[in-house]
Design an enzyme around this catalytic site. Structure first.
Site, PDB file in Angstrom:
ATOM      1  CE1 TYR A  80      -3.659  -2.523   0.214  1.00  0.00           C
ATOM      2  CE2 TYR A  80      -2.288  -3.533   1.906  1.00  0.00           C
ATOM      3  CZ  TYR A  80      -3.355  -3.600   1.029  1.00  0.00           C
ATOM      4  OH  TYR A  80      -4.108  -4.746   0.958  1.00  0.00           O
ATOM      5  CB  CYS A  81       4.173   1.862  -0.918  1.00  0.00           C
ATOM      6  SG  CYS A  81       5.482   3.074  -1.171  1.00  0.00           S
TER       7      CYS A  81
END
Length: 221
Positions: free
Chosen positions: A72-73
């Site tokens: 989730y970057c």
């Protein structure tokens, strides 16, 4: 005083202000120490969702790109690019290895079983499946860092002098060559010795260019 003269007098101040506020150009790549003792063949890691240790000895003769990854970057978009990089440079013996980590912005929050579904349905999504080997989630900095990353960081200085803000650092102890963010990369040669390291700010395209240049030099040895 005329408008033209005012501009002439103000110009040095404006230029000085610009110079002071312009961000310092960060280095993206750093060569590793050539006299480091040991190789990555002294280490192993647990393969994701397989509960079995993988010895890095099985990659003898390969060029290995170690990457600390997160689902989730903002840089998770590099996953498909890393798939493509491994596929394109496979004839040259390149292997990509991914190590999920939750130390940077808490962007790998789930347990190991949630990583592949997160990649497939959320980011990058669209049914994405990594074609390179992933390992179990673990630390890459601090007291509980994985030993292979202790070796890689000790072998390769960080390209940037900027460690980050205290707010962004969640591990202890903090060392000068610690990984700063998700998707930093280390290239290891076919003899198991680290060759170069990239900041997370380096694009996969620039990493590919550097690897190709390295491979060209390697062929002439």
């Amino acid at each position: 005083m005329t408008t033209q003269l005012r501009v002439v007098h103000l110009l040095p101040l404006l230029l000085a202000c610009f110079v002071q506020t312009s961000p310092k150009q960060e280095k993206m790549k750093m060569d590793c120490h050539k006299d480091e003792k040991g190789t990555i063949y002294d280490y192993e890691a647990i393969a994701l969702n397989k509960n079995e240790y993988v010895s890095f000895k099985q990659y003898v003769g390969k060029h290995i790109l170690f990457v600390n990854v997160a689902t989730y970057c903002g840089l998770t978009a590099q996953y498909p690019e890393l798939n493509a990089l491994q596929e394109e440079l496979k004839p040259y013996g390149l292997v990509v290895l991914g190590f999920p980590c939750n130390q940077f912005g808490k962007q790998e929050p789930g347990d190991n079983k949630e990583i592949l579904p997160g990649l497939k349905y959320v980011r990058p999504g669209g049914g994405f499946v990594p074609s390179f080997q992933l390992f179990e989630k673990g630390d890459v900095n601090g007291e509980k860092e994985q030993k292979v990353f202790s070796f890689l960081k000790h072998s390769c200085p960080h390209p940037s002098e900027i460690l980050g803000t205290f707010k962004s650092i969640s591990w202890d102890p903090v060392k000068v060559h610690d990984i700063r963010w998700n998707f930093e990369k280390f290239l290891v040669g076919p003899d198991g010795i680290p060759v170069m390291r990239w900041s997370h700010r380096a694009t996969v395209s620039s990493v590919k260019t550097d690897i190709l240049a390295y491979l060209k030099q390697f062929k002439t040895k």
